[in-house]
Structures are given as C-alpha cells and as structure tokens.
Write a protein that holds these residues in place. Structure first.
Motif, PDB file in Angstrom:
ATOM      1  N   ASP A 309      45.683  31.079  57.514  1.00 23.95           N
ATOM      2  CA  ASP A 309      46.348  32.371  57.031  1.00 23.95           C
ATOM      3  C   ASP A 309      45.510  32.807  55.618  1.00 23.95           C
ATOM      4  O   ASP A 309      44.829  32.112  54.947  1.00 23.95           O
ATOM      5  N   PHE A 310      45.488  34.005  55.386  1.00 26.09           N
ATOM      6  CA  PHE A 310      44.969  34.904  54.547  1.00 26.09           C
ATOM      7  C   PHE A 310      44.939  34.425  53.023  1.00 26.09           C
ATOM      8  O   PHE A 310      43.781  34.214  52.416  1.00 26.09           O
ATOM      9  N   SER A 311      46.196  33.909  52.936  1.00 28.37           N
ATOM     10  CA  SER A 311      46.323  33.067  51.518  1.00 28.37           C
ATOM     11  C   SER A 311      45.699  31.956  51.414  1.00 28.37           C
ATOM     12  O   SER A 311      45.435  31.673  50.219  1.00 28.37           O
ATOM     13  N   GLY A 350      37.083  32.807  38.132  1.00 28.49           N
ATOM     14  CA  GLY A 350      37.673  33.313  39.256  1.00 28.49           C
ATOM     15  C   GLY A 350      38.912  33.575  39.094  1.00 28.49           C
ATOM     16  O   GLY A 350      39.701  33.570  38.128  1.00 28.49           O
ATOM     17  N   THR A 351      39.629  33.413  40.408  1.00 29.36           N
ATOM     18  CA  THR A 351      41.136  33.518  40.595  1.00 29.36           C
ATOM     19  C   THR A 351      41.884  32.801  41.515  1.00 29.36           C
ATOM     20  O   THR A 351      41.235  32.335  42.530  1.00 29.36           O
ATOM     21  N   GLU A 352      43.098  32.640  41.576  1.00 28.76           N
ATOM     22  CA  GLU A 352      43.590  31.944  42.643  1.00 28.76           C
ATOM     23  C   GLU A 352      44.476  32.940  43.253  1.00 28.76           C
ATOM     24  O   GLU A 352      45.306  32.277  44.041  1.00 28.76           O
ATOM     25  N   ASN A 353      44.604  34.227  42.932  1.00 27.63           N
ATOM     26  CA  ASN A 353      45.377  35.032  43.657  1.00 27.63           C
ATOM     27  C   ASN A 353      44.730  35.818  44.716  1.00 27.63           C
ATOM     28  O   ASN A 353      43.579  36.467  44.285  1.00 27.63           O
ATOM     29  N   VAL A 354      45.092  35.462  45.878  1.00 30.19           N
ATOM     30  CA  VAL A 354      44.360  36.108  46.887  1.00 30.19           C
ATOM     31  C   VAL A 354      44.248  37.758  47.019  1.00 30.19           C
ATOM     32  O   VAL A 354      43.309  38.367  47.419  1.00 30.19           O
ATOM     33  N   ARG A 355      45.177  38.254  46.540  1.00 30.73           N
ATOM     34  CA  ARG A 355      45.175  39.575  46.328  1.00 30.73           C
ATOM     35  C   ARG A 355      44.400  40.328  45.440  1.00 30.73           C
ATOM     36  O   ARG A 355      43.514  41.126  45.633  1.00 30.73           O
ATOM     37  N   GLU A 358      40.866  39.810  47.054  1.00 33.02           N
ATOM     38  CA  GLU A 358      40.662  40.924  48.040  1.00 33.02           C
ATOM     39  C   GLU A 358      40.277  42.196  47.267  1.00 33.02           C
ATOM     40  O   GLU A 358      39.288  42.893  47.711  1.00 33.02           O
ATOM     41  N   ALA A 359      40.986  42.665  46.008  1.00 28.09           N
ATOM     42  CA  ALA A 359      40.816  43.885  45.664  1.00 28.09           C
ATOM     43  C   ALA A 359      39.359  43.684  44.832  1.00 28.09           C
ATOM     44  O   ALA A 359      38.302  44.683  44.950  1.00 28.09           O
ATOM     45  N   TYR A 360      39.037  42.640  44.274  1.00 27.32           N
ATOM     46  CA  TYR A 360      37.519  42.444  43.830  1.00 27.32           C
ATOM     47  C   TYR A 360      36.428  42.483  44.827  1.00 27.32           C
ATOM     48  O   TYR A 360      35.490  43.046  44.648  1.00 27.32           O
ATOM     49  N   LEU A 361      36.736  41.903  45.794  1.00 28.89           N
ATOM     50  CA  LEU A 361      35.674  42.173  47.020  1.00 28.89           C
ATOM     51  C   LEU A 361      35.577  43.480  47.294  1.00 28.89           C
ATOM     52  O   LEU A 361      34.506  44.056  47.885  1.00 28.89           O
ATOM     53  N   ARG A 362      36.370  44.358  47.442  1.00 29.49           N
ATOM     54  CA  ARG A 362      36.614  45.706  47.756  1.00 29.49           C
ATOM     55  C   ARG A 362      35.763  46.280  46.776  1.00 29.49           C
ATOM     56  O   ARG A 362      34.812  47.438  46.941  1.00 29.49           O
ATOM     57  N   ASP A 390      46.038  39.970  38.510  1.00 31.41           N
ATOM     58  CA  ASP A 390      45.568  38.643  37.886  1.00 31.41           C
ATOM     59  C   ASP A 390      44.884  39.009  36.764  1.00 31.41           C
ATOM     60  O   ASP A 390      43.547  39.217  36.931  1.00 31.41           O
ATOM     61  N   PRO A 391      45.685  39.257  35.608  1.00 26.74           N
ATOM     62  CA  PRO A 391      44.999  39.641  34.158  1.00 26.74           C
ATOM     63  C   PRO A 391      43.945  38.767  33.678  1.00 26.74           C
ATOM     64  O   PRO A 391      43.272  38.976  32.818  1.00 26.74           O
ATOM     65  N   GLU A 392      44.165  37.484  34.273  1.00 31.07           N
ATOM     66  CA  GLU A 392      43.216  36.369  33.507  1.00 31.07           C
ATOM     67  C   GLU A 392      41.936  36.583  34.535  1.00 31.07           C
ATOM     68  O   GLU A 392      41.174  35.364  34.485  1.00 31.07           O
ATOM     69  N   TYR A 393      41.606  37.234  35.280  1.00 27.43           N
ATOM     70  CA  TYR A 393      40.575  37.348  36.361  1.00 27.43           C
ATOM     71  C   TYR A 393      39.135  37.735  35.572  1.00 27.43           C
ATOM     72  O   TYR A 393      38.974  38.916  35.484  1.00 27.43           O
ATOM     73  N   ALA A 394      38.554  36.879  35.053  1.00 22.63           N
ATOM     74  CA  ALA A 394      37.418  37.216  34.276  1.00 22.63           C
ATOM     75  C   ALA A 394      36.231  37.789  34.936  1.00 22.63           C
ATOM     76  O   ALA A 394      35.617  38.776  34.431  1.00 22.63           O
ATOM     77  N   ALA A 395      35.995  37.559  36.058  1.00 16.39           N
ATOM     78  CA  ALA A 395      34.875  38.047  36.959  1.00 16.39           C
ATOM     79  C   ALA A 395      35.335  39.553  37.202  1.00 16.39           C
ATOM     80  O   ALA A 395      34.574  40.337  37.246  1.00 16.39           O
ATOM     81  N   ALA A 396      36.673  40.014  37.499  1.00 15.14           N
ATOM     82  CA  ALA A 396      36.924  41.279  37.625  1.00 15.14           C
ATOM     83  C   ALA A 396      36.672  42.172  35.939  1.00 15.14           C
ATOM     84  O   ALA A 396      36.348  43.208  36.351  1.00 15.14           O
ATOM     85  N   HIS A 397      37.149  41.310  34.883  1.00 15.43           N
ATOM     86  CA  HIS A 397      36.862  42.071  33.534  1.00 15.43           C
ATOM     87  C   HIS A 397      35.197  42.361  33.769  1.00 15.43           C
ATOM     88  O   HIS A 397      34.883  43.586  33.215  1.00 15.43           O
ATOM     89  N   ALA A 398      34.535  41.356  33.896  1.00 14.37           N
ATOM     90  CA  ALA A 398      33.130  41.539  33.715  1.00 14.37           C
ATOM     91  C   ALA A 398      32.500  42.681  34.812  1.00 14.37           C
ATOM     92  O   ALA A 398      31.724  43.560  34.238  1.00 14.37           O
ATOM     93  N   ARG A 399      33.117  42.916  35.829  1.00 12.59           N
ATOM     94  CA  ARG A 399      32.699  43.930  36.905  1.00 12.59           C
ATOM     95  C   ARG A 399      33.262  45.153  36.498  1.00 12.59           C
ATOM     96  O   ARG A 399      32.550  46.027  36.641  1.00 12.59           O
ATOM     97  N   ARG A 400      34.218  45.225  35.653  1.00 12.11           N
ATOM     98  CA  ARG A 400      34.957  46.431  35.223  1.00 12.11           C
ATOM     99  C   ARG A 400      34.042  47.122  34.133  1.00 12.11           C
ATOM    100  O   ARG A 400      33.403  48.080  33.931  1.00 12.11           O
ATOM    101  N   ALA A 401      33.390  45.949  33.212  1.00 12.96           N
ATOM    102  CA  ALA A 401      32.419  46.503  32.361  1.00 12.96           C
ATOM    103  C   ALA A 401      31.002  46.907  32.599  1.00 12.96           C
ATOM    104  O   ALA A 401      30.505  47.932  32.282  1.00 12.96           O
TER     105      ALA A 401
END
Length: 665
Positions: A309-311, A350-355, A358-362, A390-401
């Motif tokens: 499953d995608f999850s 990283g994150t444990e939230n699959v959604r 998914e948004a991060y990979l996009r 996931d507000p605690e997703y450090a990789a997403a914050h870094a890529r946002r920067a």
C-alpha cells in the motif's frame, strides 16, 4: 554432521530449470550448450521443433513460465525471430533473463539494458572461460528466482583458494563466503535476519565498496509520474551515501547515460555494483522491483519485489536501503561494523507522513527542472504542502530555504530580494532547529548567509558542519569545496573536489566547479583541463570559457585568453575578458567598446566585473572605488575577491585589505 546433512539436501534438491531460447539455424551450438549445462547440474528445456510464425504451444509456455532462468542465444538470425524475441521478452519480464551472443550480434532494441555475455570466441570446449562465465550468470539468476524455496543453484567444486573453500575451513559461515558464493542472493528479510542473528563473522575491516543507484524506471505511465520513480531512487541514493562503508556515485553521473547499457554506465562510473529497479503505482498500491548487480559479470547479488500500500512506501524504501548496504558491506566488515554502518544510514530530517513525502518528491522534481521563477514557485508550493502535512519535516524546510534563495537570485527589486533571503534564512534555521544533524539544513543556511548576505564568517560554521555530516554526498561536498576555494582553504578545497570527481565523473557541473577551485588555487593548467572536460560533457556550459580565459591570461597566453572570452556565451563574463585582453594586445578601441557595452548592458549589476577590468587596466584607484560600491551593494561577485587573479594588481593596496576584512568579519 550438520554440514553433511546440508550437502545431502543439496544433492537431492530439484535441479534448477533453464529455458533455452534459440533459432533453428543455431541448433548445433545450442545443442552443445544444452549438453554442457545438463552436465553442470541444470535441467535444460529446449524445443527443436520451433518454427517462426507458429503460436506458443501449451508445453512451451508452461516450460517458459516454470523456468528459473531463460537463456537466450542472440545471433544475426535469432534477432529476427519472433519466437526468440517473445521468449526473451518473457524472461526479461520475469527478471530471469541471461542473454548470450554467439556471433557478436548485439541484443535487439529493448534488451540492451541487460548485459550480454559474449561467446563469439567460444571454442566449443566444456571447460572454456566462456562456460564458467555463463554458469556464474545463470547461478545468479537462479538464486534470485528461487530465493528461499529450498532449491540450490549448482556450483563448481571450489578450489583451495576459493571463498567457498575458505569458508568450509572454519566453523560456521563467514559473511564474505555467504555473500559471494551464491548464497548471497537473499531476500531482504533473509539478509537482515542473518545479520541480526550474527551469522556474519569476519574482521572489522576498514575498506569501502563503490556503487551507483541508477534511475528507477517509471512503469506507471506518463511523464507526469516520473517524479515518484526518480524521487525514490534519489532518496535511496541519499540513504546509502550516508553509509561510511559505501562510495555512492552522485545522482547526476548516475543518471547521465540514460538509454545506454546499465553495465556500461557502471563501468564509466568506476563502480563495482549497481542498484536498479522500477516503480509502478496503481491507485493506492505501489509495486517496486529492485536488484543489486555486479558490474563485472552481471551477477545478481540481491533482488526483491514489493507490492505494498502507498502508505508503506517509506518502510519499503528503508528496507531496500538496509538490505543493499548489508549485501555489500558484508564483504568487507564484521557484524559490529556492518551494524554501525547501517545505523548511520538512518534518516535524518525525514518524515513518517507519506503525504508529506509525496509532496516533497513532487517539489524536488519541479526544483530539478531549474527553469524560471514560475517553476521554482510551483516547487515552493509543494514544499509548503509537505510542511503542512508534517510541520516537523526538516528536509522540506531546508528545500524551502533553497527554493526561496533561488527565487531571490532571479528577482530584480532589491526590497523583494531582501525579503526572500530573510524568509530563506528563517526556513533554514527552522530545519536546523528540528534536526540539528541534518546536513542539508546547514548547507542551506550557509548558502543564503554567504551569497544572500555576503556573510562568510556567519556561513562558515554551517558549511563546516555540513562537511562533517555528509562526507559521502558529492553535491554537498562540491558546494563546500567551492566555498572553501573562495576563502583561504584552497588546499582543502582541491582535496575535496578531487573526491567529488571520483563520485561524480560524468557531471559537467562537477568539473566546472573543479575548474574554479583550481583557478582560485592558482593551478591554472589544472583549471584549464577541468574546464575543457566540463565542456566536453556539456559544450554549452556557461562560465567555462570565461574560466579558461582567466587561466590563460594568468599564464601569459593573451591570444588563447581572448579566444576563450570570445567563446563565452554569457556577456557579463565575456565582455570584461575582452576588455582586458584587447587592451593588453594593443586594441584600445576594441577594449573600450567591450567596456562600454558592459556598462550599458549591466550597469550597477556588473560593478564587480567593472572593477576587474579597471584593475587589469592599471587604474587601481578607480578599481577600488568601484569594488567598494560592489561591496556596499551586496554584489555576490565580491565573494571572489580573496583569490580572483584578475584583482591581483590590487593586492598591495591598503584599500583592498579593508574590503577583505569585511568578508571575514
């Protein structure tokens, strides 16, 4: 007694089944191979009645589906046989194909991603080297196909010096023997279980193994779905690069030769193993196939299929990375060392939230397009969405920067540029707050402080921390080496960039970075060589001819320098070089024309380049005045001031020392 019992079980195990695909014109050689393979312990099915254009008989189809390995004999005649192509296609689909060329004919299109075994020089002898290679390849596919179902692939009795013989001389199993003697092709659970139970036992070892993670194929259909297969392979590469026992090729080089033979890519990268696979998503189900292969010989070291499953995709990703690492590290390190190396792969940031994932990979996929503000803002939307999940997703914050800084670099309004850089700093600081040991967070903050705020002193500890945290990530190390080269650590920068080129030997950007590192270290001949390699890989790469021009100018080759500047596509870099070389060659009118164009086309955005020209013209006072204006305006070009050869005429000027203090304060 246990060893004797195991040997007895192997003798009485069902023989592995081979399906031999050939065309009737090659029946003589096919017959010889069948006899030899039967003698080696395989059960070989073939059909001497196959004719072109006839539908599959039920018995043929049953044999093909039941085979542990499909051996296809390619020749100039068989490549045109619909029978042979269909049978090879099924073998490829099942992941158990071993292609052989009997006369040097290449595999037909569609089959060239699987390394072909060349038997065009085979003498027909059963003990010929080609037979040994064929048996080895078949054993690898048989082991992968059969997994843990109890059948054992036939093996040649080991000689005194072979890994198997060495293993039998000790109690228990050595990890090296287990992984290299045919038992190494295990499912993920089997490898991890063996490791956890302490079956692997050799010395600590201090070596490393080289590998590349190739781009996973997208079987979902449509270019709009590539983000997921690409993202998965990139995340696996990131995880494996954190393993200190593995030398993992960088993504650009690993993906540089799409469409070419995978093994040829492995050879070009200089690695011993490749990880490849495919991904298919149907509704909420994800099907992932991955296999680890030796580059030399094509032996399958490990393979596994996952229908989840995608999850569960994050768990599958972690499982694949752990299994691949164990399959490789098992060859060179002890149980304790292997455990330690795999633990260092654990995801940071990283994150444990699959959604969110998914948004991060996009977002990553959009960011990699590298074309225009609109695309960058679309990527920013995806990273914001990931943080929303996931507000605690450090990789997403870094890529946002990173993305905010990239947008700032394209903006023209100074106030907007300032706001974007401020938001970038805030995002990077948030990434570090969440995950203090996340290298990309420190790299993001170091970049925006250095290029956005011209604050080298503030940026330095973050570049240094990123170096400590990600010594195996070529892209990270390339950025750090460039930063060091701009300052007073040229020797360290040269060492680091050489390491980058080992991991990223097919990346034009890596060679361009190496060229600038060498240029700022005063290694002008080396700078030219690196830049020429960069242009060989990408003839349209900006700034490369500029660097060659500066290097040739520094070596006293005025004609070569002028030719290089004339070839530079970016006027901001071409015009200063032409203004300098034309003046030195006595063409004052041409020099003034180039300088006037620089002023007209770029104005204050080219202040640093104006200072370069004036310094080379001997107008030191005016050059320092313009350079000071560049510092006051926050022109990123001033970061080159410490080691820029074009500013050497100013080195004895007290005014330059005062400006350099501003970089280090």
């Amino acid at each position: 007694m246990a060893g004797l019992d195991a040997a007895g079980e192997a003798r009485h195990a069902p023989r592995p089944k081979l399906f031999l695909s050939y065309t009737r014109a090659d029946i003589e050689q096919a017959g010889k191979l069948r006899e030899i393979l039967e003698a080696r312990g395989f059960e070989v099915w073939w059909d001497q009645l196959l004719e072109g254009g006839v539908n599959y008989l039920p018995t043929t189809e049953a044999a093909l589906e039941g085979a542990d390995c499909v051996v296809v004999l390619w020749t100039r005649l068989s490549v045109d046989s619909s029978w042979v192509r269909d049978e090879a296609q099924r073998g490829r689909e099942r992941g158990c194909l071993v292609p052989v060329t009997l006369d040097g004919t290449m595999s037909p299109l569609g089959f060239r991603q699987i390394q072909i075994l060349d038997m065009s020089e085979w003498s027909g002898a059963s003990d010929a080297p080609e037979i040994a290679k064929l048996v080895k390849a078949i054993n690898g596919q048989v082991a992968a196909s059969q997994g843990d179902n109890g059948k054992a692939a036939p093996t040649i009795a080991p000689g005194a010096g072979s890994p198997v013989a060495a293993a039998s001389a000790h109690k228990g199993l050595s990890r090296r023997a287990l992984m290299t003697a045919g038992a190494g092709v295990l499912g993920a659970g089997a490898v991890i279980a063996a490791w956890q139970q302490g079956l692997f036992d050799i010395g600590e070892g201090d070596g490393s193994l080289s590998m590349a993670v190739l781009r996973f194929a997208n079987l979902t259909g449509g270019e709009d779905q590539v983000w997921f297969s690409d993202g998965l392979s990139n995340e696996l590469r990131q995880a494996l690069s954190r393993n200190p026992r593995l030398r993992v090729s960088a993504p650009t080089s690993s993906n540089a030769s799409q469409g070419e033979d995978d093994f040829a890519v492995g050879l070009a990268l200089g690695v011993t193993s490749i990880l490849r696979g495919n991904v298919q998503q149907v509704d909420q189900t994800v099907r992932i196939y991955a296999e680890l292969l030796e580059v030399d010989g094509g032996l399958v070291q490990w393979s596994e299929s996952y229908d989840r499953d995608f999850s569960d995709v994050l768990a599958v990703q972690k499982e694949i990375a752990e299994t691949v690492a164990l399959s490789l590290v098992a060859r060179i390190a002890s149980d304790r060392a292997a455990r330690s190396s795999v633990e260092q792969q654990d995801d940071v940031g990283g994150t444990e939230n699959v959604r969110a994932f998914e948004a991060y990979l996009r977002g990553q996929s959009l960011y990699a397009l590298g074309s225009g503000e609109e695309v960058k803002r679309s990527a920013l939307d995806q990273f914001d969405a990931a943080i929303g999940f996931d507000p605690e997703y450090a990789a997403a914050h870094a890529r946002r920067a990173n993305t905010l800084a990239a947008i700032a670099n394209t903006a023209s309004d100074p106030a907007e540029v300032g706001r974007l850089f401020a938001r970038s700093i805030e995002a990077a600081e948030r990434a570090i707050e969440i995950a203090p040991d996340y290298a990309q967070g420190h790299l993001a903050l170091g970049y925006v402080l250095n290029f956005g705020k011209i604050d080298r002193a503030g940026a330095y500890p973050h570049y240094k921390r990123a170096e400590e945290l990600a010594p195996g990530d070529a892209d990270t190390m390339r950025s750090i080496a460039t930063f060091y080269a701009f300052g007073n650590q040229q020797a360290l920068a040269m060492q680091m960039i050489e390491r980058v080129l080992e991991l990223d030997p097919l990346n034009a950007l890596a060679f361009r970075s190496a060229g600038f590192v060498a240029l700022f270290a005063g290694a002008f001949d080396q700078a030219i060589a690196y830049m020429e390699k960069a242009l060989e890989l990408n003839p349209s790469l900006a700034n490369s001819f500029y660097a060659i021009g500066v290097a040739r100018l520094s070596l006293g080759d005025l004609g070569g320098a002028r030719a290089a500047f004339e070839a530079e596509a970016i006027d901001l870099f071409a015009l200063p070089g032409l203004a300098i070389t034309r003046r030195k060659l006595g063409d004052d009118a041409g020099a003034n024309e180039a300088f006037t164009a620089l002023l007209a086309d770029y104005g204050d955005t080219g202040l640093y380049q104006q200072a370069q020209v004036l310094a080379q013209w001997g107008e030191n006072e005016r050059a320092l005045e313009v350079l000071t204006r560049a510092f006051d305006a926050g022109d990123p070009g001033v970061l080159l001031t410490t080691n820029d050869p074009l500013l050497d005429p100013l080195r004895t000027e007290p005014g330059l020392d005062r400006l350099l203090l501003r970089l280090s304060s």
